[in-house]
Write an enzyme that holds these catalytic residues in place. Structure first.
Site, mmCIF file in Angstrom:
data_model
loop_
_atom_site.group_PDB
_atom_site.id
_atom_site.type_symbol
_atom_site.label_atom_id
_atom_site.label_comp_id
_atom_site.label_asym_id
_atom_site.label_seq_id
_atom_site.Cartn_x
_atom_site.Cartn_y
_atom_site.Cartn_z
ATOM 1 N N LYS A 62 -13.616 66.513 -46.444
ATOM 2 C CA LYS A 62 -13.731 66.304 -44.996
ATOM 3 C C LYS A 62 -12.354 66.542 -44.377
ATOM 4 O O LYS A 62 -11.646 65.599 -43.997
ATOM 5 C CB LYS A 62 -14.253 64.885 -44.725
ATOM 6 C CG LYS A 62 -14.847 64.726 -43.341
ATOM 7 C CD LYS A 62 -15.713 63.489 -43.258
ATOM 8 C CE LYS A 62 -16.086 63.128 -41.862
ATOM 9 N NZ LYS A 62 -16.906 64.112 -41.150
ATOM 10 N N GLU A 98 -25.341 73.832 -44.005
ATOM 11 C CA GLU A 98 -25.529 72.614 -43.213
ATOM 12 C C GLU A 98 -25.555 72.906 -41.727
ATOM 13 O O GLU A 98 -25.353 74.038 -41.290
ATOM 14 C CB GLU A 98 -24.529 71.517 -43.590
ATOM 15 C CG GLU A 98 -23.082 71.880 -43.585
ATOM 16 C CD GLU A 98 -22.206 70.727 -44.095
ATOM 17 O OE1 GLU A 98 -22.595 69.555 -44.048
ATOM 18 O OE2 GLU A 98 -21.079 71.031 -44.518
ATOM 19 N N ARG A 114 -14.731 59.069 -50.610
ATOM 20 C CA ARG A 114 -14.701 60.457 -50.126
ATOM 21 C C ARG A 114 -13.337 60.816 -49.553
ATOM 22 O O ARG A 114 -12.860 61.942 -49.718
ATOM 23 C CB ARG A 114 -15.818 60.690 -49.109
ATOM 24 C CG ARG A 114 -16.044 62.164 -48.829
ATOM 25 C CD ARG A 114 -17.317 62.404 -48.052
ATOM 26 N NE ARG A 114 -17.270 61.792 -46.745
ATOM 27 C CZ ARG A 114 -18.314 61.706 -45.927
ATOM 28 N NH1 ARG A 114 -19.492 62.191 -46.287
ATOM 29 N NH2 ARG A 114 -18.198 61.144 -44.741
HETATM 30 N N1 PLP Z 1 -21.525 67.460 -42.901
HETATM 31 C C1 PLP Z 1 -20.408 67.518 -42.152
HETATM 32 C C2 PLP Z 1 -19.701 68.818 -42.050
HETATM 33 C C3 PLP Z 1 -19.925 66.373 -41.498
HETATM 34 O O1 PLP Z 1 -18.842 66.411 -40.726
HETATM 35 C C4 PLP Z 1 -20.631 65.154 -41.648
HETATM 36 C C5 PLP Z 1 -20.132 63.943 -41.040
HETATM 37 O O2 PLP Z 1 -19.474 63.161 -41.636
HETATM 38 C C6 PLP Z 1 -21.784 65.147 -42.434
HETATM 39 C C7 PLP Z 1 -22.210 66.314 -43.042
HETATM 40 C C8 PLP Z 1 -22.549 63.891 -42.641
HETATM 41 O O3 PLP Z 1 -21.905 63.042 -43.549
HETATM 42 P P1 PLP Z 1 -22.071 61.480 -43.467
HETATM 43 O O4 PLP Z 1 -23.532 61.201 -43.574
HETATM 44 O O5 PLP Z 1 -21.343 60.962 -44.650
HETATM 45 O O6 PLP Z 1 -21.512 61.047 -42.194
HETATM 46 C C1 COI Z 2 -19.558 61.978 -38.690
HETATM 47 O O1 COI Z 2 -20.783 62.096 -38.730
HETATM 48 O O2 COI Z 2 -18.978 60.926 -38.902
HETATM 49 C C2 COI Z 2 -18.716 63.086 -38.409
HETATM 50 O O3 COI Z 2 -17.640 63.077 -38.879
HETATM 51 C C3 COI Z 2 -19.165 64.120 -37.534
HETATM 52 C C4 COI Z 2 -18.104 64.519 -36.632
HETATM 53 C C5 COI Z 2 -17.130 65.455 -37.093
HETATM 54 C C6 COI Z 2 -18.169 64.168 -35.244
#
Ligand code: PLP
Ligand code: COI
Length: 339
Positions: free
Chosen positions: A183, A219, A80
């Site tokens: 991200k 989201e 990612r």
């Molecule tokens: N959506 C956003 C905007 C996020 O910042 C995160 C965190 O990483 C997620 C979703 C969840 O993603 P993940 O499960 O890969 O941490």
């Molecule tokens: C995560 O879940 O790892 C995130 O990045 C969320 C965050 C921006 C605190």
């Protein structure tokens, strides 16, 4: 240093011993350099500061009952970060370099991995930004990749206790063809007005809708959304949300425990037909949603009337956290030991 109070940690910054930095210049990455400083020297004309050339990742290290430290699906974070880098024209960090740096950073800060059963984890934050000087709008030719770690507790206060969320219509975090799937820091900057407005009204976070029509759920702040209807796990498909690794894992786990799954557009009105709802992500883990308030329609959707998360949410939570802590068999091969 004093040992942190593991059980009362919040999701915040705690200084650890070491971080690791790599520099991209003349088309190649330097060898990783270990640092004890919490500060970085940044050129005042760096593109990361002016034009938002910045992306990051978030993953966790878990201490098992057997004393082994393991990471959850780190390859997905590596991939990612490459996708985010390509999305805003930065030099990608090769998967092997990402792996070496995150594993070494965890290894060097082992004493900060919270003990098994404390509910806390070691959060790993890889960060990539344009560090070369430019004044015109263009990608930098130099990049810095830093990884630091910090022990954390639950992102939403209360851990697995239900949290309340506010539907947001007056702020978009990302445009349909914008950077929502990456991200990158800019998405988080764009979300802050909504975040503060939700907090000011007593909600844990805001729920963003699709920016084009404001008809569908996107989201929940920094986490993906899911709803449960009968035996089905339903989660939004959208061109402007982050592809959550936690959500991908929950889709697999839901199928494994015999649930049906759907990844599709989720109209706001459908909130009334869910028996359970939650937010999922690395930081959020699974945060059950108690109530969602829609200020425009003056409707409150309620999911945990008795104050407790629903049965499917808890089944998925226990399965996911069980695998991460080593209490459940890692049947998907998601965990990698930090040797
Ligand atoms: N959506 C956003 C905007 C996020 O910042 C995160 C965190 O990483 C997620 C979703 C969840 O993603 P993940 O499960 O890969 O941490
Ligand atoms: C995560 O879940 O790892 C995130 O990045 C969320 C965050 C921006 C605190």
């Amino acid at each position: 240093m004093e040992t942190p109070d593991w059980k009362n940690l919040s999701f915040g910054y705690v200084k650890t011993d070491y971080n690791i930095r790599c520099y991209y210049k003349d088309g190649k990455w330097s060898k990783p350099e270990v640092s004890t400083s919490e500060y970085i020297d940044v050129h005042m004309a760096a593109t990361g500061l002016h034009y938002g050339q910045e992306a990051f990742e978030g993953l966790k290290a878990y201490m098992g009952k057997d004393g082994k430290i393991k990471l959850f699906r780190w390859e997905e974070n590596a991939k990612r970060l490459i996708s985010s880098a390509e999305g805003i024209k930065m030099a990608p960090v090769p998967v092997e370099l990402f792996r070496d740096v995150i594993f070494q950073t965890v290894n060097m800060n082992k004493r900060f991995v919270p003990p098994y059963g404390s509910g806390a984890t070691l959060y790993i934050r890889p960060l990539l930004y344009g560090s070369g000087a430019e004044v015109g709008v263009k990608p930098s030719s130099e990049y810095t990749f830093i990884v630091f770690v910090t022990p954390v507790g639950p992102y939403f206060k209360g851990g697995v206790k239900p949290v309340n969320m506010l539907i947001c219509r007056d702020v978009d975090r990302a445009a349909p063809l914008g950077t929502g799937i990456f991200k990158v820091g800019g998405n988080y900057a764009a979300s802050l007005r909504a975040q503060i407005a939700a907090k000011d009204r007593g909600y844990s976070t805001s729920i963003f809708l699709d920016a084009r029509e404001k008809k569908y759920i996107d989201e929940c702040g920094p986490a993906n959304f899911f709803g449960i209807k009968e035996n089905t796990y339903i989660t939004p498909k959208s061109e402007s949300i982050l592809k959550s690794i936690t959500n991908m894992s929950l889709l697999s786990l839901a199928e494994k425990i015999g649930m049906k799954t759907e990844r599709r557009r989720v109209p706001v009105e459908e909130l009334s037909s869910f028996s359970e709802a939650g937010a999922c992500g690395t930081a959020a883990v699974i945060s059950p949603i108690g109530k969602i308030f829609d200020p425009e329609k003056n409707i409150t959707y309620e999911y945990c009337k008795d104050g407790n998360p629903g049965q499917f949410t808890m089944k998925l939570y226990n399965k996911l956290v069980g695998i991460q802590n080593g209490d459940e068999t890692d049947e998907f091969g998601w965990m990698t030991e930090v040797a």
